[in-house]
Design a protein around this motif. Structure first.
Motif, PDB file in Angstrom:
ATOM      1  N   LYS A 102       9.599  13.365   6.057  1.00 33.00           N
ATOM      2  CA  LYS A 102       9.285  12.807   4.742  1.00 33.00           C
ATOM      3  C   LYS A 102       8.932  13.916   3.768  1.00 33.00           C
ATOM      4  N   SER A 103       9.237  13.711   2.501  1.00 35.05           N
ATOM      5  CA  SER A 103       8.820  14.639   1.453  1.00 35.05           C
ATOM      6  C   SER A 103       7.624  14.097   0.684  1.00 35.05           C
ATOM      7  N   ALA A 104       7.281  12.843   0.946  1.00 34.94           N
ATOM      8  CA  ALA A 104       6.098  12.217   0.372  1.00 34.94           C
ATOM      9  C   ALA A 104       5.671  11.095   1.307  1.00 34.94           C
ATOM     10  N   TRP A 105       4.402  10.707   1.272  1.00 37.45           N
ATOM     11  CA  TRP A 105       3.926   9.683   2.195  1.00 37.45           C
ATOM     12  C   TRP A 105       2.778   8.888   1.585  1.00 37.45           C
ATOM     13  N   SER A 106       2.570   7.716   2.139  1.00 34.53           N
ATOM     14  CA  SER A 106       1.500   6.832   1.683  1.00 34.53           C
ATOM     15  C   SER A 106       0.998   6.024   2.877  1.00 34.53           C
ATOM     16  N   VAL A 107      -0.295   6.116   3.150  1.00 30.94           N
ATOM     17  CA  VAL A 107      -0.928   5.382   4.243  1.00 30.94           C
ATOM     18  C   VAL A 107      -1.781   4.265   3.646  1.00 30.94           C
ATOM     19  N   LYS A 108      -1.677   3.057   4.238  1.00 29.94           N
ATOM     20  CA  LYS A 108      -2.440   1.928   3.712  1.00 29.94           C
ATOM     21  C   LYS A 108      -3.184   1.212   4.834  1.00 29.94           C
ATOM     22  N   TRP A 109      -4.334   0.650   4.474  1.00 36.99           N
ATOM     23  CA  TRP A 109      -5.096  -0.197   5.390  1.00 36.99           C
ATOM     24  C   TRP A 109      -6.001  -1.109   4.570  1.00 36.99           C
ATOM     25  N   SER A 110      -6.615  -2.073   5.228  1.00 32.41           N
ATOM     26  CA  SER A 110      -7.568  -2.963   4.582  1.00 32.41           C
ATOM     27  C   SER A 110      -8.842  -3.032   5.410  1.00 32.41           C
ATOM     28  N   TYR A 111      -9.980  -3.130   4.705  1.00 30.86           N
ATOM     29  CA  TYR A 111     -11.258  -3.255   5.381  1.00 30.86           C
ATOM     30  C   TYR A 111     -11.625  -4.728   5.582  1.00 30.86           C
ATOM     31  N   ALA A 112     -12.263  -4.998   6.718  1.00 22.76           N
ATOM     32  CA  ALA A 112     -12.763  -6.340   6.974  1.00 22.76           C
ATOM     33  C   ALA A 112     -14.117  -6.551   6.319  1.00 22.76           C
ATOM     34  N   GLY A 113     -14.851  -5.441   6.076  1.00 25.55           N
ATOM     35  CA  GLY A 113     -16.165  -5.518   5.449  1.00 25.55           C
ATOM     36  C   GLY A 113     -16.099  -5.192   3.973  1.00 25.55           C
ATOM     37  N   ASN A 114     -17.243  -4.725   3.424  1.00 26.38           N
ATOM     38  CA  ASN A 114     -17.305  -4.433   1.993  1.00 26.38           C
ATOM     39  C   ASN A 114     -17.297  -2.936   1.705  1.00 26.38           C
ATOM     40  N   GLN A 115     -16.650  -2.161   2.564  1.00 22.92           N
ATOM     41  CA  GLN A 115     -16.576  -0.717   2.362  1.00 22.92           C
ATOM     42  C   GLN A 115     -15.899  -0.388   1.023  1.00 22.92           C
ATOM     43  N   PRO A 162       6.481   4.108  15.294  1.00 19.62           N
ATOM     44  CA  PRO A 162       7.044   5.195  14.485  1.00 19.62           C
ATOM     45  C   PRO A 162       5.999   6.115  13.865  1.00 19.62           C
ATOM     46  N   CYS A 163       4.731   5.767  14.014  1.00 18.80           N
ATOM     47  CA  CYS A 163       3.669   6.620  13.500  1.00 18.80           C
ATOM     48  C   CYS A 163       2.377   6.288  14.225  1.00 18.80           C
ATOM     49  N   THR A 164       1.468   7.233  14.264  1.00 20.47           N
ATOM     50  CA  THR A 164       0.151   6.971  14.836  1.00 20.47           C
ATOM     51  C   THR A 164      -0.912   7.397  13.831  1.00 20.47           C
ATOM     52  N   VAL A 165      -2.009   6.683  13.825  1.00 20.98           N
ATOM     53  CA  VAL A 165      -3.110   6.978  12.928  1.00 20.98           C
ATOM     54  C   VAL A 165      -4.390   7.109  13.745  1.00 20.98           C
ATOM     55  N   ASP A 166      -5.108   8.177  13.491  1.00 18.97           N
ATOM     56  CA  ASP A 166      -6.392   8.427  14.145  1.00 18.97           C
ATOM     57  C   ASP A 166      -7.461   8.398  13.056  1.00 18.97           C
ATOM     58  N   TYR A 167      -8.247   7.320  12.999  1.00 19.96           N
ATOM     59  CA  TYR A 167      -9.283   7.113  11.985  1.00 19.96           C
ATOM     60  C   TYR A 167     -10.636   7.326  12.644  1.00 19.96           C
ATOM     61  N   PHE A 197      -2.827  -0.063  10.296  1.00 19.10           N
ATOM     62  CA  PHE A 197      -2.449   0.918   9.289  1.00 19.10           C
ATOM     63  C   PHE A 197      -0.932   0.889   9.127  1.00 19.10           C
ATOM     64  N   THR A 198      -0.462   1.267   7.935  1.00 19.05           N
ATOM     65  CA  THR A 198       0.972   1.456   7.722  1.00 19.05           C
ATOM     66  C   THR A 198       1.212   2.833   7.125  1.00 19.05           C
ATOM     67  N   LEU A 199       2.353   3.398   7.436  1.00 20.12           N
ATOM     68  CA  LEU A 199       2.847   4.623   6.810  1.00 20.12           C
ATOM     69  C   LEU A 199       4.130   4.270   6.089  1.00 20.12           C
ATOM     70  N   ASP A 200       4.102   4.339   4.768  1.00 23.64           N
ATOM     71  CA  ASP A 200       5.259   3.970   3.938  1.00 23.64           C
ATOM     72  C   ASP A 200       5.779   2.583   4.310  1.00 23.64           C
ATOM     73  N   GLY A 201       4.853   1.659   4.530  1.00 22.55           N
ATOM     74  CA  GLY A 201       5.192   0.271   4.786  1.00 22.55           C
ATOM     75  C   GLY A 201       5.483  -0.074   6.228  1.00 22.55           C
ATOM     76  N   VAL A 202       5.530   0.915   7.113  1.00 17.42           N
ATOM     77  CA  VAL A 202       5.828   0.686   8.526  1.00 17.42           C
ATOM     78  C   VAL A 202       4.517   0.679   9.319  1.00 17.42           C
ATOM     79  N   THR A 203       4.315  -0.320  10.157  1.00 24.67           N
ATOM     80  CA  THR A 203       3.075  -0.433  10.921  1.00 24.67           C
ATOM     81  C   THR A 203       2.974   0.679  11.950  1.00 24.67           C
ATOM     82  N   CYS A 204       1.791   1.275  12.016  1.00 30.30           N
ATOM     83  CA  CYS A 204       1.546   2.381  12.940  1.00 30.30           C
ATOM     84  C   CYS A 204       0.731   1.903  14.131  1.00 30.30           C
ATOM     85  N   ASN A 205       0.851   2.641  15.229  1.00 23.85           N
ATOM     86  CA  ASN A 205      -0.038   2.465  16.375  1.00 23.85           C
ATOM     87  C   ASN A 205      -1.356   3.134  16.043  1.00 23.85           C
ATOM     88  N   VAL A 206      -2.449   2.502  16.325  1.00 24.55           N
ATOM     89  CA  VAL A 206      -3.760   3.035  15.981  1.00 24.55           C
ATOM     90  C   VAL A 206      -4.449   3.533  17.220  1.00 24.55           C
TER      91      VAL A 206
END
Length: 579
Positions: free
Chosen positions: A64-77, A36-41, A129-138
């Motif tokens: 959407k009228s608002a959005w929130s993208v979330k992820w977690s780092y494996a390192g100490n970034q 449902p979403c793609t993320v290009d990092y 990555f997630t967009l508003d709690g939904v997992t995205c294709n990366v």
């Protein structure tokens, strides 16, 4: 011109599963629906202990009228600051939420934001990555069979049709013009900057083969091959010889008359294109800056505008600016290692409501003339050979003083933008919205917009009035935003740098510092260059600069000729300062 595989993944999202539920893409199985979403990092710069990154998220589900993208780092970034999103971090978990101005995200729409961070050890790309709690294709992640993250020096995905990379400056050296370098090095203290890359100006037909024994185009390209070695190298060319060139100025008038469009095509563009197409130069990344200070004149300096000039009316009527730019884009765009960037003025010219959208439309009309298409345009450049500050940190366009908006100050004068970075990013968004490539990149000429030295304000101005607040805090020390010729007090700006901000391909020195903008008195010449009173320090101005003093330096030579006093001033007032 497809410049990212993210677009392909977004297109796959249109394929629905039998149950109507979106499924994750499985490598090799295009019969399943996309996520449902793609993320290009993308990590854009990495210096071992810190980095900058750009993130583009595409929404393939409901608007959407608002959005929130979330992820977690494996390192100490650790993220230290961001732009175009509110970026926060708790431990390894990162959240990027929309700003007030970019919360709207349509179905199939994309939004980009960027940030800077620190790290030690590994700087691995997040796995999910997630967009508003939904997992995205990366893009490039574990559900995508494409290439792994290329790292900080990679220019991004390659266009499969042309072989062009997303950002030609990323991972590449940039050509140092030995002729300019020698002049800079000959100045006291000039060796501090003489190794910087600058643009090569092809400002007349004779420049193709070399003027007065100087280097021609082939000589520059051959020297570029020598400088390239085994790595990647960008060569920066300024294509600048339109019929009736610079219709609102005199100092930079050119050799071709208003009707000589055929001569422009056959004796200027065609020979340049033929040289660039030589297979010998296929390994170079050739950036062309196409016809500075031309198209905006057809918006701002024609009948019905207070700054109208008869020459600009002529050029608007005959259409030769659009025809010339379109022809150049078409011919040069056929060379697969050429990256065309159109000049898009600067915020002190086009930042007003009356000029901004109309100029974007004018750019598109030229980009679709004479066989050209928007696919022939890799990006745009702003502030070419101008002095507008890169960032004004001491005041914002949304600030008020005693209830009066900064926009009402005499300096800002109802402009929508206070500096070149905000203008470039906004112009990019506008251009994408009217049909240019969503991966459009911008260049900002920072060769003379540092405004350092003892006159650089350390903080905001006094809040006595909106004018004292703006004038006391502004870095740009010109008398008026409309002043453009050999400005007193100017300094070298940010050094050339790839991918410094979201949407910006590079800071560049397209105008070689030390080359005059125009003569401060009339000088007979055979180059077609007239005497423009805006280069005369005694001139009291006109409508285009609010009838202000010109602010120009005395004793300046013809445009393009070496101006030692200006070069010394630019070094003295450099910001960041020279060491």
């Amino acid at each position: 011109m497809s410049r990212s595989r993210t677009a392909m993944l977004a297109a796959l999202a249109l394929v629905a599963g039998a149950s109507g539920t979106a499924l994750a893409v499985v490598p090799g199985d295009v019969g399943l629906a996309a996520a449902p979403c793609t993320v290009d990092y993308k990590v854009q710069n990495d210096w071992g202990s810190g980095f900058t990154a750009n993130v583009t998220v595409t929404n393939n589900s409901a608007a959407k009228s608002a959005w929130s993208v979330k992820w977690s780092y494996a390192g100490n970034q650790r993220i230290t600051n961001g732009w175009n999103a509110k970026v926060t971090q708790s431990g390894a978990a990162v959240t990027a939420a929309n700003e007030s101005y970019n919360g709207s995200l349509a179905t199939g729409g994309s939004v980009s934001f960027g940030f800077q961070g620190t790290y030690s050890g590994s700087n691995a790309v997040p796995a999910a990555f997630t967009l508003d709690g939904v997992t995205c294709n990366v893009d490039g992640g574990p559900t995508d069979p494409g290439p792994t993250d290329p790292g900080p020096t990679d220019p991004g995905p390659t266009d499969p049709g042309t072989g062009r990379v997303d950002n030609p400056y990323a991972g590449a050296k940039v050509y140092v013009n030995p002729e300019w370098s020698a002049k800079a090095a000959a100045e006291p203290g000039g060796s501090r900057v003489s190794n910087q890359p600058t643009g090569v100006w092809l400002d007349r037909i004779a420049a193709i083969n070399g003027v007065n024994g100087g280097m021609g185009l082939r000589a520059h390209l051959d020297e570029a091959l020598r400088q390239k070695g085994s790595g990647e190298l960008v060569v920066q060319l300024v294509v600048y010889n339109l019929p009736g060139r610079d219709c609102a100025a005199l100092a930079s008038n050119g050799e071709l008359g208003p009707t000589e469009i055929d001569k422009y095509k056959t004796q200027y563009i065609d020979p340049i294109a033929a040289i660039l197409a030589d297979s010998k130069y296929r390994g170079l990344r050739i950036v062309t800056t196409v016809e500075i200070d031309s198209l905006p004149n057809l918006v701002t300096n024609v009948s019905g505008r207070p700054t109208a000039t008869p020459n600009c009316d002529v050029m608007k009527a005959n259409g030769n600016y659009q025809k010339g730019v379109g022809y150049a884009l078409n011919k040069l765009g056929d060379v697969p290692n050429v990256y065309n960037y159109i000049d898009a003025g600067h915020h002190g010219w086009l930042g007003w409501d009356d000029n901004f959208g109309a100029s974007a439309d004018m750019f598109k009309s030229a980009a679709t003339a004479e066989g050209a298409t928007v696919a022939d345009v890799h990006g745009f450049i702003v502030n070419t050979a101008n002095y507008s500050a890169l960032k004004e940190n001491n005041f914002k366009i949304t600030d008020t003083v005693n209830g009066t908006s900064v926009r009402q100050s005499k300096w800002v004068d109802w402009n929508r933008y206070t500096d070149e970075l905000s203008y470039a990013q906004a112009m990019r968004d506008k251009l994408v919205s009217i049909g240019f490539d969503s991966r459009l990149g911008m260049l900002i000429d920072t060769s003379r917009n540092g405004w350092g030295g003892t006159q650089r304000p350390a903080g905001p101005g006094a809040t006595t009035s909106v004018d004292t607040y703006v004038n006391g805090g502004r870095y740009d020390r010109r008398i008026h935003l409309g002043n453009w010729c050999n400005q007193a007090g100017a300094g070298l700006g940010e050094r050339p740098k790839a991918a410094p901000e979201a949407g910006i391909d590079a800071y560049v020195w397209m105008k070689p510092p030390g080359e005059s903008d125009g003569a401060s008195k009339e000088i007979p010449n055979n180059e077609g260059k007239g005497f423009d009173r805006m280069c005369d320090p005694t001139y009291t101005g006109n409508a285009r600069n609010g009838n202000s003093m010109s602010g120009s330096l005395p004793d300046a030579p013809l445009s393009g000729q070496w101006f030692s006093a200006q070069f010394q001033q630019l070094m003295q007032n450099a910001y960041p300062p020279l060491s």
